[in-house]
Design a protein around this motif. Sequence first.
Motif, PDB file in Angstrom:
ATOM      1  N   THR A   1       0.857  -1.180   0.000  1.00  3.66           N
ATOM      2  CA  THR A   1       0.000   0.000   0.000  1.00  3.66           C
ATOM      3  C   THR A   1       0.894   1.230   0.000  1.00  3.66           C
ATOM      4  O   THR A   1       2.078   1.153   0.368  1.00  3.66           O
ATOM      5  N   VAL A   2       0.331   2.353  -0.391  1.00  2.45           N
ATOM      6  CA  VAL A   2       1.127   3.584  -0.425  1.00  2.45           C
ATOM      7  C   VAL A   2       1.687   3.900   0.954  1.00  2.45           C
ATOM      8  O   VAL A   2       2.857   4.269   1.098  1.00  2.45           O
ATOM      9  N   ARG A   3       0.873   3.724   1.962  1.00  5.45           N
ATOM     10  CA  ARG A   3       1.313   4.039   3.330  1.00  5.45           C
ATOM     11  C   ARG A   3       2.477   3.148   3.770  1.00  5.45           C
ATOM     12  O   ARG A   3       3.454   3.623   4.351  1.00  5.45           O
ATOM     13  N   ASN A   4       2.389   1.845   3.489  1.00  2.00           N
ATOM     14  CA  ASN A   4       3.460   0.927   3.865  1.00  2.00           C
ATOM     15  C   ASN A   4       4.742   1.197   3.083  1.00  2.00           C
ATOM     16  O   ASN A   4       5.844   1.189   3.638  1.00  2.00           O
ATOM     17  N   VAL A   5       4.593   1.437   1.784  1.00  2.00           N
ATOM     18  CA  VAL A   5       5.761   1.636   0.921  1.00  2.00           C
ATOM     19  C   VAL A   5       6.517   2.907   1.290  1.00  2.00           C
ATOM     20  O   VAL A   5       7.754   2.941   1.309  1.00  2.00           O
ATOM     21  N   GLN A   6       5.790   3.952   1.625  1.00  2.00           N
ATOM     22  CA  GLN A   6       6.428   5.237   1.936  1.00  2.00           C
ATOM     23  C   GLN A   6       7.269   5.187   3.213  1.00  2.00           C
ATOM     24  O   GLN A   6       8.066   6.093   3.457  1.00  2.00           O
ATOM     25  N   LYS A   7       7.135   4.144   4.007  1.00  2.00           N
ATOM     26  CA  LYS A   7       7.929   4.024   5.232  1.00  2.00           C
ATOM     27  C   LYS A   7       9.394   3.711   4.934  1.00  2.00           C
ATOM     28  O   LYS A   7      10.260   3.939   5.773  1.00  2.00           O
ATOM     29  N   PHE A   8       9.670   3.205   3.736  1.00  3.27           N
ATOM     30  CA  PHE A   8      11.014   2.709   3.436  1.00  3.27           C
ATOM     31  C   PHE A   8      11.881   3.774   2.771  1.00  3.27           C
ATOM     32  O   PHE A   8      11.396   4.788   2.273  1.00  3.27           O
ATOM     33  N   SER A   9      13.175   3.486   2.778  1.00  2.00           N
ATOM     34  CA  SER A   9      14.159   4.401   2.202  1.00  2.00           C
ATOM     35  C   SER A   9      14.138   4.323   0.675  1.00  2.00           C
ATOM     36  O   SER A   9      13.716   3.312   0.090  1.00  2.00           O
ATOM     37  N   THR A  10      14.600   5.383   0.037  1.00  2.00           N
ATOM     38  CA  THR A  10      14.736   5.383  -1.420  1.00  2.00           C
ATOM     39  C   THR A  10      16.020   4.672  -1.859  1.00  2.00           C
ATOM     40  O   THR A  10      16.253   4.518  -3.060  1.00  2.00           O
ATOM     41  N   LEU A  11      16.845   4.257  -0.911  1.00  5.35           N
ATOM     42  CA  LEU A  11      18.120   3.610  -1.226  1.00  5.35           C
ATOM     43  C   LEU A  11      17.965   2.092  -1.202  1.00  5.35           C
ATOM     44  O   LEU A  11      17.219   1.550  -0.399  1.00  5.35           O
ATOM     45  N   HIS A  12      18.705   1.417  -2.091  1.00  5.02           N
ATOM     46  CA  HIS A  12      18.656  -0.042  -2.148  1.00  5.02           C
ATOM     47  C   HIS A  12      19.993  -0.568  -2.656  1.00  5.02           C
ATOM     48  O   HIS A  12      20.599   0.020  -3.551  1.00  5.02           O
ATOM     49  N   TYR A  13      20.436  -1.675  -2.064  1.00  5.35           N
ATOM     50  CA  TYR A  13      21.752  -2.225  -2.418  1.00  5.35           C
ATOM     51  C   TYR A  13      21.821  -2.658  -3.876  1.00  5.35           C
ATOM     52  O   TYR A  13      22.828  -2.439  -4.545  1.00  5.35           O
ATOM     53  N   ARG A  14      20.770  -3.311  -4.387  1.00  2.00           N
ATOM     54  CA  ARG A  14      20.795  -3.802  -5.767  1.00  2.00           C
ATOM     55  C   ARG A  14      20.325  -2.693  -6.702  1.00  2.00           C
ATOM     56  O   ARG A  14      19.167  -2.643  -7.096  1.00  2.00           O
ATOM     57  N   CYS A  15      21.232  -1.841  -7.079  1.00  4.10           N
ATOM     58  CA  CYS A  15      20.859  -0.696  -7.923  1.00  4.10           C
ATOM     59  C   CYS A  15      21.970  -0.394  -8.912  1.00  4.10           C
ATOM     60  O   CYS A  15      23.161  -0.547  -8.605  1.00  4.10           O
ATOM     61  N   GLY A  16      21.576   0.062 -10.096  1.00  6.99           N
ATOM     62  CA  GLY A  16      22.563   0.425 -11.110  1.00  6.99           C
ATOM     63  C   GLY A  16      23.450   1.573 -10.684  1.00  6.99           C
ATOM     64  O   GLY A  16      24.595   1.684 -11.135  1.00  6.99           O
ATOM     65  N   SER A  17      22.953   2.438  -9.810  1.00 10.13           N
ATOM     66  CA  SER A  17      23.772   3.545  -9.318  1.00 10.13           C
ATOM     67  C   SER A  17      24.972   3.010  -8.533  1.00 10.13           C
ATOM     68  O   SER A  17      26.081   3.535  -8.637  1.00 10.13           O
ATOM     69  N   SER A  18      24.739   1.962  -7.739  1.00 10.63           N
ATOM     70  CA  SER A  18      25.830   1.335  -7.006  1.00 10.63           C
ATOM     71  C   SER A  18      26.833   0.735  -7.972  1.00 10.63           C
ATOM     72  O   SER A  18      28.055   0.813  -7.757  1.00 10.63           O
ATOM     73  N   PHE A  19      26.331   0.166  -9.053  1.00 10.99           N
ATOM     74  CA  PHE A  19      27.215  -0.423 -10.057  1.00 10.99           C
ATOM     75  C   PHE A  19      28.148   0.632 -10.649  1.00 10.99           C
ATOM     76  O   PHE A  19      29.337   0.376 -10.870  1.00 10.99           O
ATOM     77  N   ILE A  20      27.617   1.828 -10.912  1.00  9.25           N
ATOM     78  CA  ILE A  20      28.424   2.895 -11.495  1.00  9.25           C
ATOM     79  C   ILE A  20      29.615   3.243 -10.616  1.00  9.25           C
ATOM     80  O   ILE A  20      30.745   3.373 -11.096  1.00  9.25           O
ATOM     81  N   ILE A  21      29.376   3.395  -9.325  1.00 13.71           N
ATOM     82  CA  ILE A  21      30.458   3.783  -8.424  1.00 13.71           C
ATOM     83  C   ILE A  21      31.467   2.651  -8.274  1.00 13.71           C
ATOM     84  O   ILE A  21      32.673   2.885  -8.112  1.00 13.71           O
ATOM     85  N   PHE A  22      31.004   1.396  -8.361  1.00 15.51           N
ATOM     86  CA  PHE A  22      31.930   0.267  -8.270  1.00 15.51           C
ATOM     87  C   PHE A  22      32.841   0.194  -9.499  1.00 15.51           C
ATOM     88  O   PHE A  22      33.989  -0.259  -9.390  1.00 15.51           O
TER      89      PHE A  22
END
Length: 309
Positions: A189-210
Amino acid sequence: MFAGRKVHVTAVRRKDNEIAFLEVPKEEKAWVQKLKKIPFLRGLVGILESSAYGTRHLNFSAEMFAEDEEEETGSKPSEGQAKPVKEKEEPGLLGKMSMMLGVAVIGILSFIFGKLIFTLVPAFLEQVLLGGIFENRVLHNLIEGIIKIVLLVAYIYFISLTPMMKRLFQYHGAEHKVISAYEAGLELTVRNVQKFSTLHYRCGSSFIIFTVIVGVIVYSFVPYDNLWERLYQRILLLPVVIGISYEVLRWTNSLRDVPVLRYLGYPGLWLQLLTTKQPTDDQVEVSIASFNRMRELDAELLAPVPKAS
């Protein structure tokens, strides 16, 4: 956009508040699946495949936006006058295949061009500015990596100031929130999802920095005598750096629950502070719809086919 085991799904909210979907089944070619099982090579295959799919889905979003803008700004017929209707010719099978192939090629070429720019420009600048001052190759590569990170962060920061990219980064953050809520076993639900961070380990952004960090290490083992030799070595070693970086990303993700080793993934999370933004509830709703649709299609496509009696 969410990628399942059998399908990619993108959801777009139209001006009339309806949600439109683009559903693209994965093409499971045998030779591609074999390459994806080979360590270090699977990263290169996955990145090129993601670039092709990603460009197609971004193109769909742009088309939906353009259609909405055209309908909104189009001339309204006067009273008693018939509303003009534009006839669209549906392309044939060959036309559709050519269009899909063209979009995929553009996505792959865009990725390669961007990667070359952010690989060669830092090496060129470091060599021109500091090449004749000292001979420590490891230090030269380290400074090159720092220049690369500065250019990358500056580029992402400035494009994030544009309304279009800010909105894209908000949806990026919404995707991460949805995945985190799903992994936590909560109802989406929107309410449950909004509790979490916008950051995630499995992300292409992390790949770029690696790729930057791995590049500094890999390049330190390869000697060069002049600028041009340094540049073409960077080009030749680019697939190696990408392959190793992908394995590092998988490794750090597997360690994210280990108290001390989880910090190995932090550089990628820091970059996500730029590539993700806090989404609105409407954007989260669209992301939930896309994720749920992906799961529905995956369930249908993975369901066993009943045997004829």
